[in-house]
Design a protein around this motif. Structure first.
Motif, PDB file in Angstrom:
ATOM      1  N   ALA A  60     116.445  79.998  25.621  1.00 51.71           N
ATOM      2  CA  ALA A  60     116.830  79.470  23.777  1.00 51.71           C
ATOM      3  C   ALA A  60     118.001  79.618  22.967  1.00 51.71           C
ATOM      4  O   ALA A  60     117.868  79.359  21.921  1.00 51.71           O
ATOM      5  CB  ALA A  60     116.533  81.663  23.512  1.00 51.71           C
ATOM      6  N   SER A  61     119.213  79.020  23.718  1.00 46.48           N
ATOM      7  CA  SER A  61     119.745  78.438  23.205  1.00 46.48           C
ATOM      8  C   SER A  61     119.753  76.842  22.534  1.00 46.48           C
ATOM      9  O   SER A  61     120.440  76.639  22.520  1.00 46.48           O
ATOM     10  CB  SER A  61     121.622  79.656  24.035  1.00 46.48           C
ATOM     11  OG  SER A  61     121.384  78.649  24.918  1.00 46.48           O
ATOM     12  N   SER A  62     118.995  76.808  23.344  1.00 46.97           N
ATOM     13  CA  SER A  62     118.552  75.308  23.320  1.00 46.97           C
ATOM     14  C   SER A  62     119.962  74.951  23.369  1.00 46.97           C
ATOM     15  O   SER A  62     121.060  73.846  22.998  1.00 46.97           O
ATOM     16  CB  SER A  62     118.121  74.907  21.989  1.00 46.97           C
ATOM     17  OG  SER A  62     117.068  75.150  22.219  1.00 46.97           O
ATOM     18  N   GLY A  63     120.795  74.888  25.396  1.00 47.15           N
ATOM     19  CA  GLY A  63     121.622  73.263  25.393  1.00 47.15           C
ATOM     20  C   GLY A  63     121.593  72.376  25.389  1.00 47.15           C
ATOM     21  O   GLY A  63     120.615  71.634  24.160  1.00 47.15           O
ATOM     22  N   GLN A  64     121.612  71.126  25.786  1.00 50.48           N
ATOM     23  CA  GLN A  64     122.161  69.656  26.302  1.00 50.48           C
ATOM     24  C   GLN A  64     120.869  69.310  26.211  1.00 50.48           C
ATOM     25  O   GLN A  64     120.492  69.788  27.260  1.00 50.48           O
ATOM     26  CB  GLN A  64     123.256  69.446  27.276  1.00 50.48           C
ATOM     27  CG  GLN A  64     123.786  67.976  27.102  1.00 50.48           C
ATOM     28  CD  GLN A  64     124.106  67.587  25.271  1.00 50.48           C
ATOM     29  OE1 GLN A  64     124.398  68.236  25.160  1.00 50.48           O
ATOM     30  NE2 GLN A  64     124.104  65.862  25.254  1.00 50.48           N
ATOM     31  N   PRO A  65     120.238  68.518  25.091  1.00 49.28           N
ATOM     32  CA  PRO A  65     119.732  68.191  25.554  1.00 49.28           C
ATOM     33  C   PRO A  65     118.791  67.209  26.721  1.00 49.28           C
ATOM     34  O   PRO A  65     120.323  66.211  26.724  1.00 49.28           O
ATOM     35  CB  PRO A  65     118.730  67.254  24.336  1.00 49.28           C
ATOM     36  CG  PRO A  65     119.633  67.508  23.713  1.00 49.28           C
ATOM     37  CD  PRO A  65     121.082  68.425  24.352  1.00 49.28           C
ATOM     38  N   VAL A  66     117.203  67.086  27.439  1.00 52.01           N
ATOM     39  CA  VAL A  66     117.480  66.263  28.506  1.00 52.01           C
ATOM     40  C   VAL A  66     116.750  64.997  28.377  1.00 52.01           C
ATOM     41  O   VAL A  66     115.520  65.532  27.853  1.00 52.01           O
ATOM     42  CB  VAL A  66     116.932  67.019  30.046  1.00 52.01           C
ATOM     43  CG1 VAL A  66     116.601  66.244  30.941  1.00 52.01           C
ATOM     44  CG2 VAL A  66     117.886  68.180  30.263  1.00 52.01           C
ATOM     45  N   HIS A  67     116.994  63.598  28.642  1.00 48.02           N
ATOM     46  CA  HIS A  67     115.754  62.709  28.845  1.00 48.02           C
ATOM     47  C   HIS A  67     114.996  63.160  28.971  1.00 48.02           C
ATOM     48  O   HIS A  67     115.038  63.171  30.411  1.00 48.02           O
ATOM     49  CB  HIS A  67     116.884  61.326  28.417  1.00 48.02           C
ATOM     50  CG  HIS A  67     115.828  60.175  28.513  1.00 48.02           C
ATOM     51  ND1 HIS A  67     115.597  59.483  28.897  1.00 48.02           N
ATOM     52  CD2 HIS A  67     115.753  59.762  26.925  1.00 48.02           C
ATOM     53  CE1 HIS A  67     114.941  58.493  29.148  1.00 48.02           C
ATOM     54  NE2 HIS A  67     115.148  58.561  26.987  1.00 48.02           N
ATOM     55  N   VAL A  68     113.687  62.820  28.454  1.00 54.57           N
ATOM     56  CA  VAL A  68     112.657  62.975  29.713  1.00 54.57           C
ATOM     57  C   VAL A  68     111.248  61.363  29.607  1.00 54.57           C
ATOM     58  O   VAL A  68     110.862  61.227  30.491  1.00 54.57           O
ATOM     59  CB  VAL A  68     111.901  64.225  29.107  1.00 54.57           C
ATOM     60  CG1 VAL A  68     110.966  63.757  27.993  1.00 54.57           C
ATOM     61  CG2 VAL A  68     110.893  64.665  30.617  1.00 54.57           C
ATOM     62  N   GLY A  69     111.650  60.929  27.842  1.00 49.54           N
ATOM     63  CA  GLY A  69     111.337  59.533  27.568  1.00 49.54           C
ATOM     64  C   GLY A  69     111.390  58.599  26.872  1.00 49.54           C
ATOM     65  O   GLY A  69     112.525  59.502  25.660  1.00 49.54           O
ATOM     66  N   GLN A  70     111.141  57.851  27.055  1.00 55.31           N
ATOM     67  CA  GLN A  70     111.416  56.807  25.619  1.00 55.31           C
ATOM     68  C   GLN A  70     110.164  55.982  25.540  1.00 55.31           C
ATOM     69  O   GLN A  70     109.075  55.445  26.316  1.00 55.31           O
ATOM     70  CB  GLN A  70     112.294  56.006  25.704  1.00 55.31           C
ATOM     71  CG  GLN A  70     112.686  54.707  26.765  1.00 55.31           C
ATOM     72  CD  GLN A  70     113.953  54.361  27.642  1.00 55.31           C
ATOM     73  OE1 GLN A  70     114.478  54.594  27.066  1.00 55.31           O
ATOM     74  NE2 GLN A  70     113.408  52.862  27.397  1.00 55.31           N
ATOM     75  N   ALA A  71     109.495  55.322  24.468  1.00 55.04           N
ATOM     76  CA  ALA A  71     108.750  54.458  23.422  1.00 55.04           C
ATOM     77  C   ALA A  71     108.969  53.983  22.278  1.00 55.04           C
ATOM     78  O   ALA A  71     110.021  53.956  22.200  1.00 55.04           O
ATOM     79  CB  ALA A  71     107.666  55.220  23.202  1.00 55.04           C
ATOM     80  N   SER A  72     108.558  52.681  22.137  1.00 60.01           N
ATOM     81  CA  SER A  72     108.857  51.857  21.000  1.00 60.01           C
ATOM     82  C   SER A  72     108.688  52.270  20.401  1.00 60.01           C
ATOM     83  O   SER A  72     108.031  52.742  19.948  1.00 60.01           O
ATOM     84  CB  SER A  72     108.704  50.372  21.946  1.00 60.01           C
ATOM     85  OG  SER A  72     107.032  49.748  21.672  1.00 60.01           O
ATOM     86  N   THR A  73     109.450  50.997  19.101  1.00 57.46           N
ATOM     87  CA  THR A  73     108.496  51.805  17.996  1.00 57.46           C
ATOM     88  C   THR A  73     107.514  51.468  17.171  1.00 57.46           C
ATOM     89  O   THR A  73     107.003  52.280  16.271  1.00 57.46           O
ATOM     90  CB  THR A  73     109.398  50.540  16.583  1.00 57.46           C
ATOM     91  OG1 THR A  73     109.347  48.843  16.720  1.00 57.46           O
ATOM     92  CG2 THR A  73     111.488  51.509  16.293  1.00 57.46           C
ATOM     93  N   GLU A  74     106.778  50.938  18.199  1.00 53.70           N
ATOM     94  CA  GLU A  74     104.901  50.469  17.468  1.00 53.70           C
ATOM     95  C   GLU A  74     104.256  51.474  18.256  1.00 53.70           C
ATOM     96  O   GLU A  74     102.910  52.003  18.267  1.00 53.70           O
ATOM     97  CB  GLU A  74     104.430  49.044  18.522  1.00 53.70           C
ATOM     98  CG  GLU A  74     105.205  48.050  17.701  1.00 53.70           C
ATOM     99  CD  GLU A  74     106.822  47.962  18.407  1.00 53.70           C
ATOM    100  OE1 GLU A  74     107.075  48.239  19.678  1.00 53.70           O
ATOM    101  OE2 GLU A  74     107.226  46.871  17.210  1.00 53.70           O
ATOM    102  N   ALA A  75     104.788  52.747  18.866  1.00 54.00           N
ATOM    103  CA  ALA A  75     103.607  53.336  19.676  1.00 54.00           C
ATOM    104  C   ALA A  75     102.880  54.617  18.779  1.00 54.00           C
ATOM    105  O   ALA A  75     101.785  55.180  18.766  1.00 54.00           O
ATOM    106  CB  ALA A  75     104.446  54.371  20.677  1.00 54.00           C
ATOM    107  N   LEU A  76     104.237  54.481  17.670  1.00 50.21           N
ATOM    108  CA  LEU A  76     102.908  55.799  16.764  1.00 50.21           C
ATOM    109  C   LEU A  76     102.487  54.727  15.358  1.00 50.21           C
ATOM    110  O   LEU A  76     102.312  55.474  14.605  1.00 50.21           O
ATOM    111  CB  LEU A  76     103.985  56.909  16.839  1.00 50.21           C
ATOM    112  CG  LEU A  76     104.534  57.808  16.901  1.00 50.21           C
ATOM    113  CD1 LEU A  76     105.533  58.883  16.341  1.00 50.21           C
ATOM    114  CD2 LEU A  76     103.170  58.607  17.741  1.00 50.21           C
ATOM    115  N   VAL A  77     102.380  53.535  15.654  1.00 52.57           N
ATOM    116  CA  VAL A  77     102.036  52.908  14.078  1.00 52.57           C
ATOM    117  C   VAL A  77     100.644  52.579  14.333  1.00 52.57           C
ATOM    118  O   VAL A  77     100.289  52.358  15.081  1.00 52.57           O
ATOM    119  CB  VAL A  77     103.087  51.191  14.091  1.00 52.57           C
ATOM    120  CG1 VAL A  77     102.200  50.373  12.911  1.00 52.57           C
ATOM    121  CG2 VAL A  77     104.073  51.236  14.108  1.00 52.57           C
TER     122      VAL A  77
END
Length: 116
Positions: A60-77
């Motif tokens: 609930a306190s939402s600690g340090q975010p953990v990286h789970v993935g990445q995508a290029s800028t075109e992913a949502l275009v």
């Protein structure tokens, strides 16, 4: 679109991030086992000129975010689409849901930033 999926198999929770391009099969952008998951999770998408970063934090306190993935800028275009880019839903994926299983979204926040 981008799909965050929270699943449980054999008592182990896992978070997956998938890219689902129009007319193409989904591809995994990342996956993480959530051994400390107890029902509270914060999902985050950060957009920069270089691309999208997908993170999560547990509790609930939402600690340090953990990286789970990445995508290029075109992913949502998608040319021609002007609607909302955020939606939440819950699914039992065709299986009969147990009575005690449900989704409870406490809050959703979309923060926009100007890119220069």
């Amino acid at each position: 679109y981008i799909l965050y999926t929270l699943t449980r198999e054999g008592g182990v929770w896992a978070l997956s991030v998938l890219s689902v391009p129009r007319g193409a099969p989904p591809t995994y952008l990342g996956q993480a086992k959530l051994t400390d998951y107890k029902g509270d999770i914060t999902l985050e998408v950060n957009s920069t000129r270089e691309g999208y970063q997908f993170t999560y934090s547990l509790g609930a306190s939402s600690g340090q975010p953990v990286h789970v993935g990445q995508a290029s800028t075109e992913a949502l275009v998608y040319m021609g689409y002007t609607g909302a880019y955020l939606g939440l839903y819950c699914s039992s994926q065709g299986q009969r849901a147990q009575r005690e299983e449900f989704a409870d979204f406490d809050w959703v926040e979309r923060v926009s930033a100007v890119r220069l």
